[in-house]
Design an enzyme around this catalytic site. Sequence first.
Site, short mmCIF file in Angstrom:
data_model
loop_
_atom_site.label_atom_id
_atom_site.label_comp_id
_atom_site.label_asym_id
_atom_site.label_seq_id
_atom_site.Cartn_x
_atom_site.Cartn_y
_atom_site.Cartn_z
N HIS A 46 0.85 -1.19 0.00
CA HIS A 46 0.00 0.00 0.00
C HIS A 46 0.88 1.23 0.00
CE1 HIS A 46 -3.01 2.97 1.36
NE2 HIS A 46 -3.91 2.11 0.92
N ASP B 160 -7.81 -4.24 -0.59
CA ASP B 160 -8.36 -4.44 -1.94
C ASP B 160 -8.30 -5.90 -2.36
OD1 ASP B 160 -8.88 -1.65 -2.51
OD2 ASP B 160 -6.73 -1.38 -2.59
#
Length: 431
Positions: free
Chosen positions: A308, A366
């Site tokens: 991330h 995600d």
Amino acid sequence: MTDSNKTATLTVHGKEYELPVHSPTAGPDVVDIRKLYGQAGVFTYDPGFTSTASCDSTITYIDGDKGELLHRGYPIDQLAEKSHFLEVCYLLLYGELPGAKDLETFESTITRHTMLHEQMQYFYRGFRRDAHPMAIMVGVVGAMSAFYHDSTDISDPHQREVASHRLIAKMPTIAAWAYKYHTGQPFVYPRNDLDYASNFLRMCFSVPAEEYEVNPILSRAMDRIFTLHADHEQNASTSTVRLASSSGANPFACIAAGIACLWGPAHGGANQACLEMLEEIGTVDRIPEYIARAKDKNDPFRLMGFGHRVYKNFDPRAKVMKQSADEVLDLLGVENNPKLQVAKELEKEALQDPYFAEKKLFPNVDFYSGIILEAMGFPTSMFTPIFALSRTVGWVSQWKEMIADPQNKIGRPRQLYLGETSRDYVDIEKR
């Protein structure tokens, strides 16, 4: 707040300037450059605003090194485990967890705002039958200002409150109807006897020929997806909402702007990109090949859904989402879905591989949300609309905070101009 004992000295063209330094309740100190141009005649240069605080806020705080996400001071893992989405909505909007009576009133208000104006059906029918659900959502949310005139005056606190409730309440209906229109099925109206997540699932999957019975495990997983995406500090779409609102635009236009920004594949489309990667891998036996490619610096392939930009540790949202993914896959099974089989095995192999651990490339939110939504039966085109639905409360909370801020002024970023300097016009015959 400003620490009177802290200043920063900036030397420009041999002259020194003292700049105030603000100390936050959490995070690094901030150098205040608001008067820099007036005093020194220079701008700062920060493409992407990655080192610039565009506002002060009391809503959400992220510590990427620790892997920490706080909403009003409460860790996201505690909220996702012990709370539910509408309670988190109340927390983001009003700053404190609600008492039992306040929560009951808030939930009742949201539930009774879920219906859309009946004429909005015809607005949907103006789109092509194969329109992307996000295109529909951008248009429909922006058009709400044409249907709800009594909540567009941002100077009226009551109208701001009504607009906030309407946006949070109606977004599941707007998203579900975008899905129904996309699939060619009739619209399903919301029901007041269902909770927020269950209502959304029913509006998406119920048909006139057969009533949809909401499974509590799927409803809980959906609620967690909403909760874990509710707000994420000053990201691209939130900053877009704030910039749009700085001009005094009505709330529906501002949220539509946020949805448009979220549509970008680098922002809200990450979970869709993850599922597309799983489809590319295809079968479990090809996973070692793709892991080897991900390690090869000369290969452009990257594992989507891992790592991330902000979190340099394990994404705190992913821990909770993994639990939901396991529950949903146990319920629905993965035997007949090659993508989900690949996902389960890829997660296992990547977590055991020292290369990914050293680079802190852990599965992120995600990765797991895409798996859950795929298992539930949503097409990838609905992943970002569901993200937009979830993030609406964060956008609305940030919008409300900005409107109430006495320091609020219209956003006007500066630039480093590298074009031509002044030159005279040349007649076309002489060019």
